[in-house]
Enzyme design. Structure first.
Site, PDB file in Angstrom:
ATOM      1  N   MET A 123      12.336  25.370   1.071  1.00  0.00           N
ATOM      2  CA  MET A 123      11.420  24.913   0.040  1.00  0.00           C
ATOM      3  C   MET A 123      11.993  23.750  -0.772  1.00  0.00           C
ATOM      4  O   MET A 123      11.908  22.621  -0.354  1.00  0.00           O
ATOM      5  CB  MET A 123      10.981  26.078  -0.862  1.00  0.00           C
ATOM      6  CG  MET A 123       9.905  25.722  -1.855  1.00  0.00           C
ATOM      7  SD  MET A 123       8.356  25.207  -1.079  1.00  0.00           S
ATOM      8  CE  MET A 123       7.466  24.553  -2.456  1.00  0.00           C
TER       9      MET A 123
ATOM     10  N   TYR B 292      16.578  30.617   4.016  1.00  0.00           N
ATOM     11  CA  TYR B 292      15.488  31.298   4.703  1.00  0.00           C
ATOM     12  C   TYR B 292      15.866  31.627   6.141  1.00  0.00           C
ATOM     13  O   TYR B 292      16.428  30.795   6.843  1.00  0.00           O
ATOM     14  CB  TYR B 292      14.235  30.416   4.716  1.00  0.00           C
ATOM     15  CG  TYR B 292      13.538  30.322   3.369  1.00  0.00           C
ATOM     16  CD1 TYR B 292      13.592  31.351   2.444  1.00  0.00           C
ATOM     17  CD2 TYR B 292      12.806  29.184   3.053  1.00  0.00           C
ATOM     18  CE1 TYR B 292      12.936  31.258   1.235  1.00  0.00           C
ATOM     19  CE2 TYR B 292      12.143  29.081   1.837  1.00  0.00           C
ATOM     20  CZ  TYR B 292      12.212  30.118   0.925  1.00  0.00           C
ATOM     21  OH  TYR B 292      11.568  30.028  -0.273  1.00  0.00           O
TER      22      TYR B 292
ATOM     23  N   LYS C 262       0.837  -1.203   0.000  1.00  0.00           N
ATOM     24  CA  LYS C 262       0.000   0.000   0.000  1.00  0.00           C
ATOM     25  C   LYS C 262       0.875   1.258   0.000  1.00  0.00           C
ATOM     26  O   LYS C 262       2.087   1.164   0.244  1.00  0.00           O
ATOM     27  CB  LYS C 262      -0.885  -0.007   1.246  1.00  0.00           C
ATOM     28  CG  LYS C 262      -0.084   0.054   2.539  1.00  0.00           C
ATOM     29  CD  LYS C 262      -0.912  -0.378   3.717  1.00  0.00           C
ATOM     30  CE  LYS C 262      -0.077  -0.306   4.984  1.00  0.00           C
ATOM     31  NZ  LYS C 262      -0.696  -1.067   6.074  1.00  0.00           N
TER      32      LYS C 262
END
Ligand SMILES: *Cc1c(COP(=O)(O)O)cnc(C)c1O
Length: 345
Positions: free
Chosen positions: A296, A249, A39
């Site tokens: 990101m 960042y 799965k």
């Protein structure tokens, strides 16, 4: 049109280790056979790649969670070997199962009714012995709908097999009791961690998932289970930092000396979350610490230990699941299933 250029992330699947993990778990299962939970796209590694390897190794029972996961697995194994854990939640699920020949796992009286009313046929039955997730409760086990089912596997799922919990023995006892009153062709209780609990838990079929893919949910499996997933990422830019330059960042890292840094295409969408941000990438034996925050789609690494690295070179992302889980607070399951779609598999 030219071909699409290859991605700057790749995931090497060690097929030999995957097959060896299945064989080890099958052996540990004693007289029971091991199946395979595939799965969630084989826990993020790619069901399309994983399923044929496990089938060649000898697995004959494949478990997916969603109906949407069936077609990928059906490319590689016969329908009767495929089971859908969430069961027929809607009428069309039952119709689909019957048309393609996969086995639904019946999880409630309602699902049993739905399966029987649309024509019945071989199915599996999940009974709840204490996890209170999916499964027919013990109080409902005598229902005529259950008695009318044509049950291949009678199964239950352990809640805490990865711990030395008193719940394990309680669930085993309840499963034995249910097994005495519900007739099925085969009985199945253990997941990966359950296999390590010993032969009492094995019955006819075990259902490993995480350990196939290199996860180690219990210490007993360490030393046997091998790493399967090897992510690699490309350096997309090399930068020179001067003293006082900050990186990424929130400028969370500031250089104190002149240094080379590598910008690497690895970020949130690749499962590389900020809670993993204190780690290192590697180039052979060289350790390349992350500088600043995951920003990101990129991380920046210190290249001082590997002066030869150039743009386009590949770095290894260490993927020791137990160690990463410990360091990040994420579970081994989360670390695998969030690897994301951008890796070339
Ligand atoms: C996911 C799942 C498994 C596999 O569990 P692991 O802990 O990954 O070995 C087995 N049985 C059922 C019902 C599952 O949902």
């Amino acid at each position: 049109m030219p071909d699409l250029p290859p991605p700057s992330l790749r995931l090497r699947l060690d097929e030999e280790a995957l097959a060896a993990n299945w064989r080890a778990l099958d052996t540990m299962s004693g007289t029971a056979s091991a199946g395979a939970a595939v799965k969630a796209d084989a826990y993020g590694l790619g069901a399309d790649k994983v399923t044929p390897v496990l089938s060649d190794a000898g697995a004959r029972d494949f478990f997916v969670a969603h109906w949407s996961e069936v077609p990928q697995v059906l490319h590689h194994v016969p329908p009767a070997q495929v089971s859908v854990l969430h069961g027929p939640v809607r009428g069309e699920d039952a119709i689909y199962a019957r048309a393609v020949g996969v086995r639904p796992v019946i999880n409630s009286i309602e699902q049993a009714k739905r399966w029987l009313e649309t024509g019945g046929g071989p199915c599996h039955l999940m009974v709840d012995t204490g996890i209170n997730r999916l499964g027919v409760s013990l109080a409902d086990i005598g229902d005529p709908m259950i008695a009318a089912l044509e049950i291949d596997l009678l199964m239950s799922h352990l809640a805490s097999a990865d711990e030395d919990s008193a719940l394990n023995a309680r669930q085993l006892e309840r499963f034995r009791t249910v097994g005495g009153s519900v007739s099925a062709l085969r009985y199945s209780l253990a997941n990966s961690a359950g296999i390590a609990l010993g032969s009492d838990y094995a019955f006819d079929l075990t259902r490993p998932g995480i350990a196939l893919y290199g996860g180690i949910p219990r210490g007993e499996l360490a030393g046997t289970i091998r790493q399967v997933a090897h992510p690699q990422v490309a350096v997309i830019q090399v930068r020179k930092l001067a003293p006082g330059d900050s990186v990424g960042y929130n400028a969370a890292f500031t250089a104190h000396e002149e240094m080379r840094a590598g910008v690497v295409s690895l970020g949130y969408a690749d499962g590389f979350l900020r809670c993993r941000g204190s780690g290192v990438l590697r180039c052979g034996e060289a350790r390349l610490p992350l500088l600043g925050k995951v920003s990101m789609d990129m991380v920046v690494v210190d290249l001082r230990a590997a002066p030869a690295i150039r743009e386009g070179d590949w770095l290894d992302v260490p993927f020791d699941l137990p160690a990463m889980a410990e360091a990040s607070g994420l579970s081994q399951y989360e670390l695998l299933t969030t690897l994301g779609r951008r890796f070339r598999r």
